[in-house]
Enzyme design. Sequence first.
Site, PDB file in Angstrom:
ATOM      1  N   GLU A 159      -0.166 -20.934  -9.709  1.00 12.92           N
ATOM      2  CA  GLU A 159       1.133 -20.261  -9.561  1.00 12.92           C
ATOM      3  C   GLU A 159       1.146 -19.341  -8.339  1.00 12.92           C
ATOM      4  O   GLU A 159       2.122 -19.287  -7.595  1.00 12.92           O
ATOM      5  CB  GLU A 159       1.451 -19.455 -10.820  1.00 12.92           C
ATOM      6  N   HIS A 210      10.979 -39.195  -9.751  1.00 16.94           N
ATOM      7  CA  HIS A 210      11.939 -38.330 -10.454  1.00 16.94           C
ATOM      8  C   HIS A 210      11.281 -37.620 -11.637  1.00 16.94           C
ATOM      9  O   HIS A 210      11.960 -37.245 -12.586  1.00 16.94           O
ATOM     10  CB  HIS A 210      13.167 -39.118 -10.927  1.00 16.94           C
ATOM     11  N   LYS A 232      -1.950 -17.714 -25.166  1.00 13.92           N
ATOM     12  CA  LYS A 232      -1.678 -18.114 -23.787  1.00 13.92           C
ATOM     13  C   LYS A 232      -2.921 -18.221 -22.914  1.00 13.92           C
ATOM     14  O   LYS A 232      -3.832 -17.422 -23.003  1.00 13.92           O
ATOM     15  CB  LYS A 232      -0.716 -17.103 -23.125  1.00 13.92           C
TER      16      LYS A 232
END
Length: 468
Positions: free
Chosen positions: A296, A162, A289
């Site tokens: 991705e 989970h 960043k």
Amino acid sequence: MTGDPGNDRLWGGRFSEATNRFVEEFTASVGFDQRLYACDITGSVAHARMLARCGMLTGAECDAIVGGLEDIRIDIERGEFAWIDELEDVHMNIEARLTERIGAVGKKLHTARSRNDQVATDVRLYLRAEIDAITAEIERLANALIDCAEREAQTIMPGYTHLQPAQPVTFGHHLLAWVEMLLRDRERLADCRKRVNRMPLGAAALAGTSFPIDRAYTAELLGFESVCENSLDAVSDRDFAIEFTAAASLAMMHLSRFSEELVLWSSPQFGFVELPDRFCTGSSIMPQKKNPDVPELVRGKSGRVFGDLVALLTLMKGQPLAYNKDNQEDKEPLFDAAVTLGQCLRAYADLVPHIEIRRERMRAAARDGYTTATDLADYLVRKGVPFRDAHAIVGRAVRHASEQGVDLDALALETLREFAPQIEDDVFAVLTLEGSVAARDHVGGTAPEQVRAAAGRARARLSAVGAK
Ligand code: ARG
């Protein structure tokens, strides 16, 4: 008929007018099926040799055809071949060019075959080569993961369920889970390859041919394991392409899950890994960043491969026997699935050896997550407490520790004994992360020794011959 305006295309004999310009463009496939050129030429060379062997071409005719085809191959490779839309597809472009180059004898090549068995053969040759290239990339990636697993056999991280910290595992063990998936992906492709590697040639348009062909000979020249048994099936079914795309979808699903972990792990919140700068990009506005673009993109590209699978299934479901033009639509999804999977595997095989592992961050996350709570419960069971009671006792101890903001092994023995008097000072060995992973000491378990052994077995399976 002389004087007839007609239609000068290769099949134009029975037509009394030229093809509508838009229909010509609409039905053409050369824009995408030129990718098959090498397979088309290889298939045609084998077909010509078979025709010569069976007496349908003289030796000199065969030589002229084969020489012409090989020259065309060179032209295409040099980018000196002009693909012409009016010639519809890769097959007629090459055939027309052959006749232009070597004269009328080029027109004999199409004896005893049709574009229907020709294209089905080309697609199978293409896919066979793609499967082999993809298999090599799977092996490269799996090897990189095994190398890393061996290095990280005793690195401890939290294992999750989970996405909540569950029990400590070794990072090597976690990596070997990905290796198992890749090994199954490779197995599926090897199995699919058996059914890809059967030859349609000889089926001609649909019913076979009235010429005395030798299919086994052509199959041998092309490295096919056998010939397709039924001509109607040979020219029409594309189940082998669907099977490949299904196997590719599963492999992409695995890569997408792996991507998700890399995205999570490389975020500052986890900080488990650092991806090499050369595999990341920055932001045009936020100077801090460093984005995990490759993972991705791989995650995103899984969607198009699943789409390719659905496209192919839908393409086939309404088709009566035998060949229908619908099948021209098989190519783009199939090419897309093969190219996409190959690229994603390549990106990861290149990237994985350069991932930096932040061992101390992994370890800290395992400590903070009360991941040895199950070990404490198991300890109580060994002291005679029924498991359900032990579970409840440890739950209370964890709540207490978390209220205090400390780890279980930071609680004093006296405090622990308030939860269960059976607890003695040997408990602290059980509460360590090392003790926890070392205790899972069986095949398939996370103990460092088991991980090293499993890595060795995985390497052996990977290099086992006959895996194709
Ligand atoms: N371009 C066609 C395809 O991809 C080749 C076969 C055409 N056959 C035909 N009967 N029109 O399927």
